[in-house]
Design an enzyme around this catalytic site. Structure first.
Site, PDB file in Angstrom:
ATOM      1  N   LYS A   1      19.848  88.045  81.467  1.00 12.36           N
ATOM      2  CA  LYS A   1      18.997  88.968  82.244  1.00 12.36           C
ATOM      3  C   LYS A   1      18.838  88.432  83.664  1.00 12.36           C
ATOM      4  CE  LYS A   1      16.680  90.451  78.094  1.00 12.36           C
ATOM      5  NZ  LYS A   1      15.813  91.511  77.657  1.00 12.36           N
TER       6      LYS A   1
ATOM      7  N   SER B   1      14.915  90.492  70.394  1.00 14.33           N
ATOM      8  CA  SER B   1      14.122  89.340  69.929  1.00 14.33           C
ATOM      9  C   SER B   1      14.870  88.466  68.916  1.00 14.33           C
ATOM     10  CB  SER B   1      12.779  89.801  69.366  1.00 14.33           C
ATOM     11  OG  SER B   1      11.991  90.338  70.413  1.00 14.33           O
TER      12      SER B   1
ATOM     13  N   GLU C   1      20.251  98.016  69.894  1.00  9.37           N
ATOM     14  CA  GLU C   1      19.085  97.291  70.397  1.00  9.37           C
ATOM     15  C   GLU C   1      17.883  98.226  70.403  1.00  9.37           C
ATOM     16  OE1 GLU C   1      20.089  93.658  72.904  1.00  9.37           O
ATOM     17  OE2 GLU C   1      19.981  95.340  74.269  1.00  9.37           O
TER      18      GLU C   1
ATOM     19  N   ASN D   1      22.758  87.232  76.894  1.00 15.87           N
ATOM     20  CA  ASN D   1      22.408  88.001  78.095  1.00 15.87           C
ATOM     21  C   ASN D   1      21.273  87.273  78.814  1.00 15.87           C
ATOM     22  OD1 ASN D   1      21.556  89.896  79.952  1.00 15.87           O
ATOM     23  ND2 ASN D   1      20.679  91.298  78.424  1.00 15.87           N
TER      24      ASN D   1
ATOM     25  N   HIS E   1      22.122  99.114  79.087  1.00 15.55           N
ATOM     26  CA  HIS E   1      20.964  98.360  78.586  1.00 15.55           C
ATOM     27  C   HIS E   1      19.689  99.150  78.870  1.00 15.55           C
ATOM     28  CE1 HIS E   1      18.002  95.244  77.974  1.00 15.55           C
ATOM     29  NE2 HIS E   1      18.932  94.552  77.341  1.00 15.55           N
TER      30      HIS E   1
ATOM     31  N   GLY F   1      12.344  92.031  74.064  1.00 18.04           N
ATOM     32  CA  GLY F   1      11.285  91.371  74.826  1.00 18.04           C
ATOM     33  C   GLY F   1       9.957  91.371  74.112  1.00 18.04           C
TER      34      GLY F   1
ATOM     35  N   GLY G   1      18.720  87.726  74.190  1.00 19.20           N
ATOM     36  CA  GLY G   1      18.198  87.869  75.550  1.00 19.20           C
ATOM     37  C   GLY G   1      17.462  86.619  75.998  1.00 19.20           C
TER      38      GLY G   1
HETATM   39  P1  PGA Z   1      15.437  89.780  73.926  1.00 18.59           P
HETATM   40  O1  PGA Z   1      16.439  90.716  74.743  1.00 18.59           O
HETATM   41  O2  PGA Z   1      16.290  88.905  73.032  1.00 18.59           O
HETATM   42  O3  PGA Z   1      14.727  89.007  74.977  1.00 18.59           O
HETATM   43  O4  PGA Z   1      14.542  90.663  73.152  1.00 18.59           O
HETATM   44  C1  PGA Z   1      17.561  91.291  74.143  1.00 18.59           C
HETATM   45  C2  PGA Z   1      18.274  92.107  75.181  1.00 18.59           C
HETATM   46  O5  PGA Z   1      17.630  92.665  76.067  1.00 18.59           O
HETATM   47  O6  PGA Z   1      19.509  92.212  75.145  1.00 18.59           O
END
Ligand code: PGA
Length: 255
Positions: A10, A216, A170, A8, A94, A176, A237
């Site tokens: 983002k 993460s 998640e 993803n 999400h 994040g 992410g």
């Molecule tokens: P992250 O995001 O890996 O940056 O924590 C995961 C996500 O939002 O799907």
């Protein structure tokens, strides 16, 4: 079943040029990743370029969709438009959209229905906001949050086959952040989701539906999630658009 690795992007990267550079990183590894199901989910604006560059080797997806195919909703993107660009998957629910765009369970439910009616596979995200100090992941509070998200978002929805839907667990506190859930606790939560699926759909769907972990995931911890039989894959992410980290992570997959 091949493990799913969903990337993803983002709202990154900031330019098409950089998006092309990231696609090149994926291209470089394509021959070595055939034992995985890789799904690349860039922002809408980079989907045509992703389709041109990657569609043969990888599956593509979108980060959102509108819930009608009607053509008079300014700013929105329909299921048909996504299909015409080669997208097969759509992230729905999400936590960032729930928080910043105030997406409700009712909206999420409509979007899942729209995907299913258009043969797009929803990657439906659920997760609790926080984890109190010392609180076990399978405590009543967290069970209630997850069951409510599943109940509301899947209300009135019938799944014909397990491949119609993917669920991503998640935990919001892990997205994040510098902290991820550990793979043992993730397995517990996945068993809980399968318990819900068995009651709501069938044992067969509960057993075979793909359930991912996200929050993460990086080159350091990806192997611990993928080595668990119960975890069908991961949703990555930030690491998706950091070329150095992405290269490290892809290298881990081919070891
Ligand atoms: P992250 O995001 O890996 O940056 O924590 C995961 C996500 O939002 O799907």
């Amino acid at each position: 079943m091949n493990k799913f690795i969903v990337f993803n992007f983002k709202m990154a990267p900031v330019s098409l040029l950089e998006a092309k550079e990231i696609f090149q990183v994926f291209k470089k590894f394509s021959e070595n990743l055939k034992s995985y199901k890789i799904v690349i989910i860039p922002p809408y604006v980079y989907l045509p370029t992703a389709e041109e560059n990657l569609e043969k080797e990888y599956a593509l997806g979108a980060q959102d969709v509108f819930w009608f195919n009607r053509n008079s909703i300014t700013g929105e993107i329909s299921p048909k438009m996504l299909k015409s660009l080669g997208a097969q998957y759509v992230i729905i629910g999400h936590s960032e959209r729930r928080e910043y765009l105030k997406e409700t369970d009712a909206i999420i439910n409509s979007k899942i229905k729209a995907c299913l009616n258009s043969n797009l596979i929803p990657i439906f995200c659920i997760g609790e906001k926080d984890r109190k100090k010392g609180e076990p992941c399978l405590c009543l509070r967290i069970k209630k949050i997850l069951f409510e998200q599943l109940n509301y978002a899947l209300r009135g929805i019938q799944i014909k086959k397990s491949s119609d839907l993917i669920i991503a667990y998640e935990p919001i506190w892990a997205i994040g952040s510098a902290q991820s859930e550990n793979s043992e606790e993730t397995q517990g939560i996945i068993a809980l989701i399968r318990f819900w699926l068995a009651r709501r759909f069938s044992e067969k769907i509960a057993k075979n539906l793909v359930i991912l972990y996200g929050g993460s995931v990086n080159s350091q911890n990806i192997s611990s999630f993928l080595s668990s039989k119960e975890i069908n894959g991961v949703l990555v992410g930030r690491a998706s658009t950091n070329k150095t980290e992405l290269t490290k992570l892809l290298k881990k997959l081919i070891k």
